[in-house]
Design a protein around this motif. Structure first.
Motif, mmCIF file in Angstrom:
data_model
loop_
_atom_site.group_PDB
_atom_site.id
_atom_site.type_symbol
_atom_site.label_atom_id
_atom_site.label_comp_id
_atom_site.label_asym_id
_atom_site.label_seq_id
_atom_site.Cartn_x
_atom_site.Cartn_y
_atom_site.Cartn_z
ATOM 1 N N ALA A 110 -4.222 3.842 0.301
ATOM 2 C CA ALA A 110 -5.212 3.323 -0.648
ATOM 3 C C ALA A 110 -5.816 2.022 -0.128
ATOM 4 O O ALA A 110 -7.032 1.836 -0.152
ATOM 5 C CB ALA A 110 -4.573 3.106 -2.014
ATOM 6 N N GLU A 111 -4.972 1.121 0.343
ATOM 7 C CA GLU A 111 -5.457 -0.146 0.891
ATOM 8 C C GLU A 111 -6.372 0.071 2.094
ATOM 9 O O GLU A 111 -7.360 -0.632 2.295
ATOM 10 C CB GLU A 111 -4.285 -1.019 1.346
ATOM 11 N N ALA A 112 -5.993 1.060 2.930
ATOM 12 C CA ALA A 112 -6.666 1.263 4.214
ATOM 13 C C ALA A 112 -8.045 1.901 4.090
ATOM 14 O O ALA A 112 -8.716 2.112 5.100
ATOM 15 C CB ALA A 112 -5.788 2.102 5.147
ATOM 16 N N THR A 113 -8.487 2.202 2.873
ATOM 17 C CA THR A 113 -9.872 2.670 2.731
ATOM 18 C C THR A 113 -10.853 1.558 3.080
ATOM 19 O O THR A 113 -12.013 1.827 3.408
ATOM 20 C CB THR A 113 -10.146 3.165 1.302
ATOM 21 N N SER A 114 -10.398 0.316 3.029
ATOM 22 C CA SER A 114 -11.222 -0.814 3.447
ATOM 23 C C SER A 114 -11.302 -0.829 4.972
ATOM 24 O O SER A 114 -10.278 -0.771 5.662
ATOM 25 C CB SER A 114 -10.598 -2.129 2.951
ATOM 26 N N ALA A 115 -12.496 -0.926 5.489
ATOM 27 C CA ALA A 115 -12.707 -0.826 6.936
ATOM 28 C C ALA A 115 -12.043 -1.948 7.715
ATOM 29 O O ALA A 115 -11.766 -1.793 8.914
ATOM 30 C CB ALA A 115 -14.195 -0.798 7.244
ATOM 31 N N ASP A 116 -11.768 -3.092 7.074
ATOM 32 C CA ASP A 116 -11.172 -4.207 7.793
ATOM 33 C C ASP A 116 -9.644 -4.224 7.710
ATOM 34 O O ASP A 116 -8.992 -5.146 8.203
ATOM 35 C CB ASP A 116 -11.737 -5.541 7.304
ATOM 36 N N HIS A 117 -9.062 -3.204 7.091
ATOM 37 C CA HIS A 117 -7.600 -3.126 7.009
ATOM 38 C C HIS A 117 -7.056 -2.723 8.375
ATOM 39 O O HIS A 117 -7.626 -1.852 9.049
ATOM 40 C CB HIS A 117 -7.189 -2.095 5.951
ATOM 41 N N PRO A 118 -5.945 -3.322 8.826
ATOM 42 C CA PRO A 118 -5.423 -2.991 10.160
ATOM 43 C C PRO A 118 -4.970 -1.547 10.318
ATOM 44 O O PRO A 118 -4.856 -1.060 11.439
ATOM 45 C CB PRO A 118 -4.239 -3.963 10.332
ATOM 46 N N ALA A 119 -4.741 -0.846 9.209
ATOM 47 C CA ALA A 119 -4.321 0.554 9.299
ATOM 48 C C ALA A 119 -5.470 1.523 9.017
ATOM 49 O O ALA A 119 -5.242 2.731 8.930
ATOM 50 C CB ALA A 119 -3.174 0.834 8.324
ATOM 51 N N HIS A 120 -6.691 1.007 8.891
ATOM 52 C CA HIS A 120 -7.830 1.870 8.548
ATOM 53 C C HIS A 120 -8.025 2.983 9.575
ATOM 54 O O HIS A 120 -8.080 4.167 9.217
ATOM 55 C CB HIS A 120 -9.102 1.034 8.445
ATOM 56 N N ASP A 121 -8.118 2.619 10.836
ATOM 57 C CA ASP A 121 -8.354 3.622 11.881
ATOM 58 C C ASP A 121 -7.192 4.606 11.979
ATOM 59 O O ASP A 121 -7.398 5.799 12.230
ATOM 60 C CB ASP A 121 -8.580 2.944 13.233
ATOM 61 N N TYR A 122 -5.980 4.098 11.756
ATOM 62 C CA TYR A 122 -4.802 4.969 11.785
ATOM 63 C C TYR A 122 -4.915 6.061 10.727
ATOM 64 O O TYR A 122 -4.703 7.248 11.016
ATOM 65 C CB TYR A 122 -3.527 4.145 11.556
ATOM 66 N N PHE A 123 -5.251 5.689 9.505
ATOM 67 C CA PHE A 123 -5.299 6.678 8.427
ATOM 68 C C PHE A 123 -6.500 7.613 8.571
ATOM 69 O O PHE A 123 -6.401 8.796 8.221
ATOM 70 C CB PHE A 123 -5.297 5.993 7.054
ATOM 71 N N SER A 155 13.514 12.747 -0.362
ATOM 72 C CA SER A 155 14.766 12.015 -0.126
ATOM 73 C C SER A 155 14.498 10.604 0.377
ATOM 74 O O SER A 155 15.431 9.818 0.550
ATOM 75 C CB SER A 155 15.630 12.768 0.899
ATOM 76 N N SER A 156 13.216 10.289 0.629
ATOM 77 C CA SER A 156 12.838 8.967 1.131
ATOM 78 C C SER A 156 11.685 8.408 0.302
ATOM 79 O O SER A 156 10.548 8.310 0.784
ATOM 80 C CB SER A 156 12.432 9.052 2.600
ATOM 81 N N PRO A 157 11.953 8.051 -0.956
ATOM 82 C CA PRO A 157 10.869 7.574 -1.824
ATOM 83 C C PRO A 157 10.157 6.339 -1.279
ATOM 84 O O PRO A 157 8.976 6.131 -1.554
ATOM 85 C CB PRO A 157 11.566 7.284 -3.156
ATOM 86 N N GLY A 158 10.862 5.527 -0.492
ATOM 87 C CA GLY A 158 10.223 4.352 0.087
ATOM 88 C C GLY A 158 9.082 4.722 1.009
ATOM 89 O O GLY A 158 8.027 4.066 1.021
ATOM 90 N N LEU A 159 9.255 5.798 1.784
ATOM 91 C CA LEU A 159 8.197 6.255 2.677
ATOM 92 C C LEU A 159 7.025 6.840 1.893
ATOM 93 O O LEU A 159 5.866 6.674 2.282
ATOM 94 C CB LEU A 159 8.742 7.288 3.665
ATOM 95 N N VAL A 160 7.336 7.528 0.796
ATOM 96 C CA VAL A 160 6.266 8.079 -0.048
ATOM 97 C C VAL A 160 5.457 6.940 -0.659
ATOM 98 O O VAL A 160 4.218 6.958 -0.662
ATOM 99 C CB VAL A 160 6.859 8.968 -1.161
ATOM 100 N N GLU A 161 6.157 5.932 -1.156
ATOM 101 C CA GLU A 161 5.475 4.783 -1.758
ATOM 102 C C GLU A 161 4.656 4.038 -0.708
ATOM 103 O O GLU A 161 3.534 3.593 -0.983
ATOM 104 C CB GLU A 161 6.500 3.850 -2.397
ATOM 105 N N LEU A 162 5.202 3.915 0.493
ATOM 106 C CA LEU A 162 4.478 3.254 1.579
ATOM 107 C C LEU A 162 3.179 3.977 1.878
ATOM 108 O O LEU A 162 2.121 3.358 2.019
ATOM 109 C CB LEU A 162 5.349 3.209 2.834
ATOM 110 N N HIS A 163 3.242 5.305 1.967
ATOM 111 C CA HIS A 163 2.046 6.086 2.250
ATOM 112 C C HIS A 163 0.994 5.884 1.163
ATOM 113 O O HIS A 163 -0.186 5.658 1.459
ATOM 114 C CB HIS A 163 2.388 7.574 2.362
ATOM 115 N N CYS A 164 1.411 5.974 -0.088
ATOM 116 C CA CYS A 164 0.459 5.845 -1.194
ATOM 117 C C CYS A 164 -0.177 4.459 -1.218
ATOM 118 O O CYS A 164 -1.392 4.324 -1.404
ATOM 119 C CB CYS A 164 1.156 6.127 -2.523
ATOM 120 N N MET A 165 0.637 3.435 -1.012
ATOM 121 C CA MET A 165 0.131 2.066 -1.050
ATOM 122 C C MET A 165 -0.828 1.800 0.110
ATOM 123 O O MET A 165 -1.961 1.335 -0.072
ATOM 124 C CB MET A 165 1.293 1.079 -0.999
ATOM 125 N N LEU A 166 -0.381 2.120 1.329
ATOM 126 C CA LEU A 166 -1.183 1.775 2.501
ATOM 127 C C LEU A 166 -2.428 2.643 2.643
ATOM 128 O O LEU A 166 -3.481 2.158 3.065
ATOM 129 C CB LEU A 166 -0.337 1.879 3.767
#
Length: 201
Positions: free
Chosen positions: A115-128, A102-113
């Protein structure tokens, strides 16, 4: 009995604006990613100045942290590891998956971030990294508890099943987005979990 007081005035307006900024941040980061999604674009969507946005979140990283925190708050409404155990937690996982649809925006956010956060210098890396560790650990514990209760199919390894289910959920989300929500993720997750369990969910 006195009526419950409501929040009015500048505090209510500030909370409403903060909520609107978070919602706009979800849309922008989901569509463009963290690096390409500018806070100017987010401010424009809300209809405020850059300084107005920075009054609520003093940096782009602070806004991202608040968005991820909000996402986790929503998840905990369905999957609280302190109150759900064994197959009850697996049922909660299905309920969370149904809610996500019911919240496709949150699903898209998770998928996008994620994937991006696999890079160690991404600000969300440690979070994920921490989030996946927590998620896999909670599911593994649920399967182990199910095994102790005689509810897990013989030969199923809780650690392997936890990784398997986590990977399935991520893969389903990508396919669900690419097909425009053409199938029910919760139904497929339930069917997969029931193949691992000796009891119906």
């Amino acid at each position: 009995m006195s009526p419950v007081p409501t929040v009015r005035g500048p505090y209510a307006k500030s909370a409403e604006r903060r909520s609107r900024i978070l919602e706009a941040g979800i849309r922008v980061f989901a569509a463009h990613g963290y690096h390409a999604g500018s806070i100017q674009r987010i401010a424009d969507e809300v209809g405020i100045s850059m300084s107005g946005l920075l009054h609520h979140f003093d940096s782009k990283a602070a806004l991202l942290a608040a968005i991820l925190e909000r996402r986790d708050e929503l998840s905990l409404e369905f999957m609280d590891v302190d109150s759900h155990h064994g197959i009850d937690l697996l049922r909660a996982l299905i309920a969370l998956t149904a809610y996500n649809q019911s919240s496709p925006g949150l699903v898209e956010l998770h998928c996008m971030l994620s994937a991006e956060a696999t890079s160690a210098d991404h600000p969300a890396h440690d979070y994920f990294v921490a989030r996946y560790e927590t998620t896999v650990g909670a599911i593994e514990t649920a399967f182990a508890e199910a095994a102790d209760a005689g509810q897990l199919t013989a030969g199923i390894s809780p650690p392997e099943a936890a990784r398997d289910v986590t990977a399935l959920m991520d893969g389903l989300q990508v396919q669900w987005l690419l097909t425009g929500g053409a199938f029910d993720m919760a139904v497929l997750l339930r069917a997969h979990l029931e193949r691992l369990l000796a009891v119906p969910l």
